[in-house]
Design a protein around this motif. Structure first.
Motif, PDB file in Angstrom:
ATOM      1  N   ARG A 195      58.973 153.805 109.250  1.00  0.00           N
ATOM      2  CA  ARG A 195      59.029 153.115 107.951  1.00  0.00           C
ATOM      3  C   ARG A 195      59.564 151.693 108.072  1.00  0.00           C
ATOM      4  O   ARG A 195      59.087 150.779 107.385  1.00  0.00           O
ATOM      5  N   VAL A 196      60.544 151.476 108.951  1.00  0.00           N
ATOM      6  CA  VAL A 196      61.096 150.127 109.148  1.00  0.00           C
ATOM      7  C   VAL A 196      59.998 149.181 109.637  1.00  0.00           C
ATOM      8  O   VAL A 196      59.879 148.044 109.161  1.00  0.00           O
ATOM      9  N   ASN A 197      59.176 149.679 110.561  1.00  0.00           N
ATOM     10  CA  ASN A 197      58.079 148.859 111.097  1.00  0.00           C
ATOM     11  C   ASN A 197      57.063 148.515 110.013  1.00  0.00           C
ATOM     12  O   ASN A 197      56.565 147.387 109.952  1.00  0.00           O
ATOM     13  N   ILE A 198      56.745 149.494 109.171  1.00  0.00           N
ATOM     14  CA  ILE A 198      55.768 149.269 108.099  1.00  0.00           C
ATOM     15  C   ILE A 198      56.289 148.226 107.113  1.00  0.00           C
ATOM     16  O   ILE A 198      55.570 147.293 106.742  1.00  0.00           O
ATOM     17  N   ILE A 199      57.563 148.379 106.714  1.00  0.00           N
ATOM     18  CA  ILE A 199      58.146 147.461 105.732  1.00  0.00           C
ATOM     19  C   ILE A 199      58.239 146.044 106.295  1.00  0.00           C
ATOM     20  O   ILE A 199      57.844 145.068 105.638  1.00  0.00           O
ATOM     21  N   TYR A 200      58.735 145.928 107.544  1.00  0.00           N
ATOM     22  CA  TYR A 200      58.882 144.592 108.118  1.00  0.00           C
ATOM     23  C   TYR A 200      57.516 143.964 108.414  1.00  0.00           C
ATOM     24  O   TYR A 200      57.322 142.761 108.222  1.00  0.00           O
ATOM     25  N   GLY A 201      56.563 144.785 108.871  1.00  0.00           N
ATOM     26  CA  GLY A 201      55.209 144.287 109.107  1.00  0.00           C
ATOM     27  C   GLY A 201      54.573 143.773 107.825  1.00  0.00           C
ATOM     28  O   GLY A 201      53.885 142.736 107.832  1.00  0.00           O
ATOM     29  N   PHE A 202      54.815 144.480 106.716  1.00  0.00           N
ATOM     30  CA  PHE A 202      54.297 144.059 105.411  1.00  0.00           C
ATOM     31  C   PHE A 202      54.937 142.736 104.983  1.00  0.00           C
ATOM     32  O   PHE A 202      54.262 141.841 104.455  1.00  0.00           O
ATOM     33  N   PHE A 203      56.234 142.584 105.261  1.00  0.00           N
ATOM     34  CA  PHE A 203      56.958 141.355 104.938  1.00  0.00           C
ATOM     35  C   PHE A 203      56.365 140.163 105.703  1.00  0.00           C
ATOM     36  O   PHE A 203      56.134 139.089 105.133  1.00  0.00           O
ATOM     37  N   VAL A 204      56.091 140.340 106.993  1.00  0.00           N
ATOM     38  CA  VAL A 204      55.507 139.271 107.815  1.00  0.00           C
ATOM     39  C   VAL A 204      54.097 138.930 107.328  1.00  0.00           C
ATOM     40  O   VAL A 204      53.709 137.754 107.268  1.00  0.00           O
ATOM     41  N   ALA A 205      53.328 139.963 106.947  1.00  0.00           N
ATOM     42  CA  ALA A 205      51.972 139.733 106.422  1.00  0.00           C
ATOM     43  C   ALA A 205      52.030 138.931 105.121  1.00  0.00           C
ATOM     44  O   ALA A 205      51.190 138.040 104.890  1.00  0.00           O
ATOM     45  N   LEU A 206      53.015 139.226 104.282  1.00  0.00           N
ATOM     46  CA  LEU A 206      53.192 138.469 103.034  1.00  0.00           C
ATOM     47  C   LEU A 206      53.509 136.998 103.314  1.00  0.00           C
ATOM     48  O   LEU A 206      52.999 136.104 102.636  1.00  0.00           O
ATOM     49  N   LEU A 207      54.356 136.759 104.322  1.00  0.00           N
ATOM     50  CA  LEU A 207      54.685 135.378 104.690  1.00  0.00           C
ATOM     51  C   LEU A 207      53.441 134.631 105.153  1.00  0.00           C
ATOM     52  O   LEU A 207      53.245 133.456 104.824  1.00  0.00           O
ATOM     53  N   SER A 208      52.588 135.321 105.907  1.00  0.00           N
ATOM     54  CA  SER A 208      51.349 134.711 106.382  1.00  0.00           C
ATOM     55  C   SER A 208      50.435 134.359 105.206  1.00  0.00           C
ATOM     56  O   SER A 208      49.841 133.279 105.169  1.00  0.00           O
ATOM     57  N   MET A 209      50.344 135.279 104.232  1.00  0.00           N
ATOM     58  CA  MET A 209      49.522 135.016 103.054  1.00  0.00           C
ATOM     59  C   MET A 209      50.123 133.895 102.204  1.00  0.00           C
ATOM     60  O   MET A 209      49.400 133.103 101.606  1.00  0.00           O
ATOM     61  N   LEU A 210      51.467 133.833 102.169  1.00  0.00           N
ATOM     62  CA  LEU A 210      52.145 132.750 101.439  1.00  0.00           C
ATOM     63  C   LEU A 210      51.799 131.398 102.064  1.00  0.00           C
ATOM     64  O   LEU A 210      51.588 130.409 101.350  1.00  0.00           O
ATOM     65  N   ASN A 211      51.723 131.362 103.406  1.00  0.00           N
ATOM     66  CA  ASN A 211      51.294 130.145 104.099  1.00  0.00           C
ATOM     67  C   ASN A 211      49.918 129.705 103.634  1.00  0.00           C
ATOM     68  O   ASN A 211      49.674 128.528 103.368  1.00  0.00           O
ATOM     69  N   LEU A 212      49.001 130.690 103.562  1.00  0.00           N
ATOM     70  CA  LEU A 212      47.625 130.385 103.146  1.00  0.00           C
ATOM     71  C   LEU A 212      47.593 129.873 101.709  1.00  0.00           C
ATOM     72  O   LEU A 212      46.844 128.944 101.391  1.00  0.00           O
ATOM     73  N   VAL A 213      48.418 130.457 100.846  1.00  0.00           N
ATOM     74  CA  VAL A 213      48.505 130.007  99.446  1.00  0.00           C
ATOM     75  C   VAL A 213      49.000 128.557  99.389  1.00  0.00           C
ATOM     76  O   VAL A 213      48.450 127.729  98.659  1.00  0.00           O
ATOM     77  N   CYS A 214      50.031 128.253 100.182  1.00  0.00           N
ATOM     78  CA  CYS A 214      50.577 126.886 100.200  1.00  0.00           C
ATOM     79  C   CYS A 214      49.548 125.881 100.723  1.00  0.00           C
ATOM     80  O   CYS A 214      49.447 124.756 100.207  1.00  0.00           O
ATOM     81  N   ILE A 215      48.780 126.287 101.745  1.00  0.00           N
ATOM     82  CA  ILE A 215      47.718 125.423 102.269  1.00  0.00           C
ATOM     83  C   ILE A 215      46.667 125.179 101.182  1.00  0.00           C
ATOM     84  O   ILE A 215      46.207 124.047 100.982  1.00  0.00           O
ATOM     85  N   SER A 216      46.318 126.238 100.459  1.00  0.00           N
ATOM     86  CA  SER A 216      45.326 126.119  99.383  1.00  0.00           C
ATOM     87  C   SER A 216      45.820 125.191  98.279  1.00  0.00           C
ATOM     88  O   SER A 216      45.060 124.358  97.764  1.00  0.00           O
ATOM     89  N   VAL A 217      47.102 125.318  97.924  1.00  0.00           N
ATOM     90  CA  VAL A 217      47.692 124.445  96.894  1.00  0.00           C
ATOM     91  C   VAL A 217      47.651 122.988  97.356  1.00  0.00           C
ATOM     92  O   VAL A 217      47.325 122.086  96.570  1.00  0.00           O
ATOM     93  N   SER A 218      47.967 122.753  98.647  1.00  0.00           N
ATOM     94  CA  SER A 218      47.918 121.384  99.186  1.00  0.00           C
ATOM     95  C   SER A 218      46.536 120.785  99.015  1.00  0.00           C
ATOM     96  O   SER A 218      46.389 119.618  98.605  1.00  0.00           O
ATOM     97  N   TYR A 219      45.505 121.588  99.278  1.00  0.00           N
ATOM     98  CA  TYR A 219      44.143 121.057  99.180  1.00  0.00           C
ATOM     99  C   TYR A 219      43.662 120.935  97.741  1.00  0.00           C
ATOM    100  O   TYR A 219      42.829 120.077  97.440  1.00  0.00           O
ATOM    101  N   LEU A 220      44.198 121.741  96.852  1.00  0.00           N
ATOM    102  CA  LEU A 220      43.899 121.560  95.427  1.00  0.00           C
ATOM    103  C   LEU A 220      44.491 120.231  94.940  1.00  0.00           C
ATOM    104  O   LEU A 220      43.853 119.496  94.170  1.00  0.00           O
ATOM    105  N   LEU A 221      45.711 119.921  95.411  1.00  0.00           N
ATOM    106  CA  LEU A 221      46.345 118.646  95.054  1.00  0.00           C
ATOM    107  C   LEU A 221      45.585 117.473  95.667  1.00  0.00           C
ATOM    108  O   LEU A 221      45.417 116.425  95.033  1.00  0.00           O
ATOM    109  N   ILE A 222      45.120 117.661  96.920  1.00  0.00           N
ATOM    110  CA  ILE A 222      44.313 116.614  97.564  1.00  0.00           C
ATOM    111  C   ILE A 222      43.027 116.382  96.784  1.00  0.00           C
ATOM    112  O   ILE A 222      42.616 115.242  96.538  1.00  0.00           O
ATOM    113  N   LEU A 223      42.391 117.498  96.362  1.00  0.00           N
ATOM    114  CA  LEU A 223      41.144 117.401  95.594  1.00  0.00           C
ATOM    115  C   LEU A 223      41.367 116.662  94.282  1.00  0.00           C
ATOM    116  O   LEU A 223      40.529 115.848  93.854  1.00  0.00           O
TER     117      LEU A 223
END
Length: 313
Positions: A195-223
């Motif tokens: 369970r610890v691995n699942i929870i921490y793995g999910f947390f890292v996956a969320l951080l990765s998706m947060l990165n993608l969201v921030c990149i998308s926001v940057s390009y929306l602002l650029i647009l």
């Protein structure tokens, strides 16, 4: 309560796979993989060499590009030799410690690449939104400090992975579903509480998706900034400065999102497709990023052509 029984033999060796059902053709598959590996190493080393030696490339954008090339080199070196061993010699076994070490390096360099893509998108936004203050905002010292901080964040976020895998017991299954070790793949084989691995793995996956969201926001602002430019030619000129980075983002994230979607929504899809997409995730970014930047960056392209012409003479 742990389901692990002390009487069971604990597994110390895992087995990776090539392409299921295509084992007789593995030797032929190894040739393009080897070629891609060599081109990726040569391409990224070339990028690093020119950025280090050419004073004209000592600018924030190229410093960030050198970080991307370093991450790509790390991904290639930590994954492709073992993949080649599988396809060339059918040597699928890997010790648990070597597997945990490999997954640490793969996840670490993937996290670094994701973070570099984020700061590169911010770099493009600053260059387009406030070009007059660009060089004063992103000084060389500041760029190096940002790079080191983000590299440290990438390492620290992934550092728990091998340790939380090490505490698990593996006693029944030993066959992994990829040509390299990943945290989420290894932890599924555990016969103790993960369970610890699942929870921490999910947390890292969320951080990765947060990165993608921030990149998308940057390009929306650029647009938004680009749409405010009056001339059509001016818009195209500004957008052209972002094409290389957009390509790098798509090359990195499309295989990840596709693989996640297949695991979530298409569980009956052929294992061959999953393995190929998973291999593309590690093969294509280190191969394509130096090619894209060499083609799109006039300064790097001119330097490479000048060096080639110099050798011919």
């Amino acid at each position: 309560m742990s389901v692990f029984n002390a009487s069971q033999v604990e597994i110390s060796t895992f087995f990776l796979i090539g392409i299921p059902g295509m084992e007789p053709a593995h030797i032929w598959v190894s040739f393009p993989i080897c070629l891609m590996y060599l081109v990726a190493i040569l391409g990224n080393c070339t990028i690093l060499f020119f950025i280090k030696t050419e004073a004209s490339l000592h600018e924030p954008m190229y410093y960030f590009l050198s970080m991307l090339a370093f991450s790509d080199l790390g991904l290639s070196i930590s994954s492709l030799p073992i993949m080649l061993r599988i396809f060339l010699f059918n040597a699928t076994g890997i010790s648990s410690d070597a597997c945990f070490a490999q997954e640490f390096f793969i996840h670490t360099f993937s996290a670094m690449e994701s973070l570099v893509l984020l700061i590169m998108s911010v770099d493009r936004f600053i260059a387009i939104y406030n070009p007059l203050r660009y060089t004063t905002i992103l000084t060389s010292d500041r760029v190096i400090k940002v790079g080191l901080v983000f590299a440290a964040i990438g390492i620290l976020v992934i550092l728990p992975f091998p340790f939380i895998l090490k505490r698990l017991k593996f006693c029944k299954k030993s066959l992994l579903s990829h040509s390299y070790c990943l945290h989420q793949d290894v932890m599924k084989l555990a016969c103790s509480d993960n369970r610890v691995n699942i929870i921490y793995g999910f947390f890292v996956a969320l951080l990765s998706m947060l990165n993608l969201v921030c990149i998308s926001v940057s390009y929306l602002l650029i647009l938004k900034v680009v749409m405010g430019i009056a001339s059509h030619k001016g818009r195209l000129k500004v957008l052209n400065t972002c094409i290389s980075h957009i390509s790098a983002v798509l090359i990195f994230y499309v295989p990840i999102i596709t693989l996640a979607a297949l695991h979530r929504f298409a569980k009956n899809v052929s294992p061959i497709i999953r393995v190929i997409i998973a291999d593309i995730f590690l093969l294509i970014p280190p191969l394509m990023n130096p090619i894209v930047y060499s083609v799109k960056s006039q300064q790097i392209r001119n330097l490479i052509l000048a060096k080639l012409c110099q050798k011919q003479h």
